[in-house]
Structures are given as C-alpha cells and as structure tokens.
Design a protein around this motif. Structure first.
Motif, PDB file in Angstrom:
ATOM      1  N   THR A 177       0.861  -1.195   0.001  1.00 27.75           N
ATOM      2  CA  THR A 177       0.127   0.187  -0.095  1.00 27.75           C
ATOM      3  C   THR A 177       0.860   1.152  -0.052  1.00 27.75           C
ATOM      4  N   GLY A 178       0.660   1.954  -0.935  1.00 27.00           N
ATOM      5  CA  GLY A 178       1.443   3.341  -1.072  1.00 27.00           C
ATOM      6  C   GLY A 178       0.431   4.490  -0.919  1.00 27.00           C
ATOM      7  N   ARG A 179       0.881   5.711  -1.030  1.00 26.01           N
ATOM      8  CA  ARG A 179       0.041   6.845  -0.945  1.00 26.01           C
ATOM      9  C   ARG A 179      -0.957   7.146  -2.165  1.00 26.01           C
ATOM     10  N   TYR A 180      -0.513   6.672  -3.375  1.00 25.08           N
ATOM     11  CA  TYR A 180      -1.526   6.725  -4.581  1.00 25.08           C
ATOM     12  C   TYR A 180      -1.601   5.280  -5.333  1.00 25.08           C
ATOM     13  N   ILE A 181      -0.939   4.307  -4.843  1.00 27.98           N
ATOM     14  CA  ILE A 181      -0.992   3.255  -5.344  1.00 27.98           C
ATOM     15  C   ILE A 181      -1.152   1.876  -4.151  1.00 27.98           C
ATOM     16  N   ARG A 182      -2.001   0.902  -4.689  1.00 26.39           N
ATOM     17  CA  ARG A 182      -1.933  -0.443  -3.630  1.00 26.39           C
ATOM     18  C   ARG A 182      -2.251  -1.650  -4.538  1.00 26.39           C
ATOM     19  N   VAL A 183      -1.900  -2.747  -3.918  1.00 25.19           N
ATOM     20  CA  VAL A 183      -2.099  -4.009  -4.476  1.00 25.19           C
ATOM     21  C   VAL A 183      -3.450  -4.521  -4.084  1.00 25.19           C
ATOM     22  N   ILE A 184      -4.699  -4.630  -4.898  1.00 18.56           N
ATOM     23  CA  ILE A 184      -5.774  -5.076  -4.304  1.00 18.56           C
ATOM     24  C   ILE A 184      -5.716  -6.669  -4.224  1.00 18.56           C
ATOM     25  N   ASP A 185      -5.238  -7.484  -4.967  1.00 18.10           N
ATOM     26  CA  ASP A 185      -5.122  -8.940  -4.993  1.00 18.10           C
ATOM     27  C   ASP A 185      -4.044  -9.612  -5.924  1.00 18.10           C
ATOM     28  N   ARG A 186      -3.718 -10.769  -5.616  1.00 19.99           N
ATOM     29  CA  ARG A 186      -2.484 -11.190  -6.518  1.00 19.99           C
ATOM     30  C   ARG A 186      -2.896 -12.784  -6.145  1.00 19.99           C
ATOM     31  N   ILE A 187      -2.541 -13.500  -7.236  1.00 17.52           N
ATOM     32  CA  ILE A 187      -2.491 -14.921  -7.145  1.00 17.52           C
ATOM     33  C   ILE A 187      -1.341 -15.419  -7.953  1.00 17.52           C
ATOM     34  N   PHE A 188      -0.682 -16.581  -7.254  1.00 20.13           N
ATOM     35  CA  PHE A 188       0.520 -17.177  -7.602  1.00 20.13           C
ATOM     36  C   PHE A 188       0.049 -18.349  -8.610  1.00 20.13           C
ATOM     37  N   LEU A 189       0.840 -18.209  -9.669  1.00 18.87           N
ATOM     38  CA  LEU A 189       0.389 -18.900 -11.029  1.00 18.87           C
ATOM     39  C   LEU A 189       1.462 -20.188 -11.151  1.00 18.87           C
ATOM     40  N   GLY A 190       2.761 -19.836 -10.604  1.00 21.09           N
ATOM     41  CA  GLY A 190       3.680 -20.914 -10.793  1.00 21.09           C
ATOM     42  C   GLY A 190       4.947 -20.142 -10.551  1.00 21.09           C
ATOM     43  N   ARG A 191       6.278 -20.915 -10.549  1.00 19.23           N
ATOM     44  CA  ARG A 191       7.408 -20.411 -10.298  1.00 19.23           C
ATOM     45  C   ARG A 191       7.591 -19.027 -10.721  1.00 19.23           C
ATOM     46  N   ASP A 192       7.592 -18.134  -9.797  1.00 20.88           N
ATOM     47  CA  ASP A 192       8.079 -16.683 -10.080  1.00 20.88           C
ATOM     48  C   ASP A 192       6.958 -16.202 -11.172  1.00 20.88           C
ATOM     49  N   LYS A 193       5.652 -16.661 -10.987  1.00 16.02           N
ATOM     50  CA  LYS A 193       4.964 -15.970 -11.751  1.00 16.02           C
ATOM     51  C   LYS A 193       3.611 -15.414 -11.024  1.00 16.02           C
ATOM     52  N   TRP A 194       3.039 -14.542 -11.281  1.00 13.81           N
ATOM     53  CA  TRP A 194       2.172 -13.846 -10.421  1.00 13.81           C
ATOM     54  C   TRP A 194       1.148 -13.019 -11.447  1.00 13.81           C
ATOM     55  N   VAL A 195       0.046 -12.932 -11.069  1.00 13.75           N
ATOM     56  CA  VAL A 195      -0.905 -11.762 -11.552  1.00 13.75           C
ATOM     57  C   VAL A 195      -1.657 -10.886 -10.542  1.00 13.75           C
ATOM     58  N   CYS A 196      -1.549  -9.743 -10.597  1.00 17.28           N
ATOM     59  CA  CYS A 196      -2.037  -8.625  -9.497  1.00 17.28           C
ATOM     60  C   CYS A 196      -2.908  -7.832 -10.082  1.00 17.28           C
ATOM     61  N   ILE A 197      -3.612  -7.363  -9.291  1.00 24.31           N
ATOM     62  CA  ILE A 197      -4.726  -6.384  -9.559  1.00 24.31           C
ATOM     63  C   ILE A 197      -4.317  -5.121  -8.573  1.00 24.31           C
ATOM     64  N   ILE A 198      -3.824  -4.031  -9.444  1.00 30.34           N
ATOM     65  CA  ILE A 198      -3.505  -2.877  -8.757  1.00 30.34           C
ATOM     66  C   ILE A 198      -4.320  -1.892  -8.983  1.00 30.34           C
TER      67      ILE A 198
END
Length: 120
Positions: free
Chosen positions: A41-62
């Motif tokens: 969480t930052g002042r103007y940006i935050r990660v809403i959700d994230r999911i792990f897909l595999g080795r070093d692979k993520w999908v995030c909603i920002i």
C-alpha cells in the motif's frame, strides 16, 4: 533424583520449549506481517489482490487512484495485461479468516479438542 523424575523434567522442558517456539513464531509472523503490509500500500497505489500461478509468476490487480489494472509479473518482467472497471471486481470466493497463523493454530486446536472429546 530417580531416572523417572529426570525423564518427567526432560519431557516438561521439551514441552515448554515447543510452546516457546510456537509463541515466538507467532510473534515474528505478526511483526513481519505488519512490516511488509506497508509494501503493498502506497500513497497513490495499492495491490488489491494477487494470485500465484507458478514459479516466479504472479497476476496482480493494482489500484492507481480510481483505476484498476491487471498486471502479469515474472522474475524478469512485468506486463500490463489490461484495465478493468471497479464494477468488474467481483470476489470469486468468500474471504477466509483462517489464512493467518493465529487462525490456523485455532483451527488445529479446535480439531484436537474435538477428537479428544470424541474419545471420552
């Protein structure tokens, strides 16, 4: 002191050590969780959700301001996958409270007590 008494004191020492390790693990995870919560969480940006897909692979909603973006992240790259409206954010499954260490420990204790009650 007899051998039986020494074994009892040894068992009590092991039990106290085990409880101390559990308590320390709980405290460390609480402190680390509080410290790293600021990184999502930052002042103007935050990660809403994230999911792990595999080795070093993520999908995030920002969230940036009132806009929502889907971002793919790998060990070497980040890529904007798309943008979604706020109305498109629909939870796929209800949020679980048992994700924390305290919740997991409480569930284990409940199961253990339930099995103990069945044996009586």
């Amino acid at each position: 002191m007899s051998d039986a008494m020494q074994e009892v004191f040894h068992a009590i020492g092991i039990l106290i050590s085990f409880i101390a390790v559990l308590a320390l693990a709980y405290l460390v995870t609480r402190l680390m969780g509080a410290k790293f919560a600021g990184y999502t969480t930052g002042r103007y940006i935050r990660v809403i959700d994230r999911i792990f897909l595999g080795r070093d692979k993520w999908v995030c909603i920002i969230q940036v301001g009132s806009q929502y973006y889907i971002v793919g992240i790998t060990g070497q790259n980040m890529k904007l996958l798309g943008q979604i409206p706020q109305e498109g954010l629909i939870p796929v499954q209800p949020q679980r409270e048992s994700g924390s260490f305290a919740g997991l420990l409480e569930n284990c204790l409940r199961k253990f007590k339930g099995e103990a009650n069945r044996d009586e």
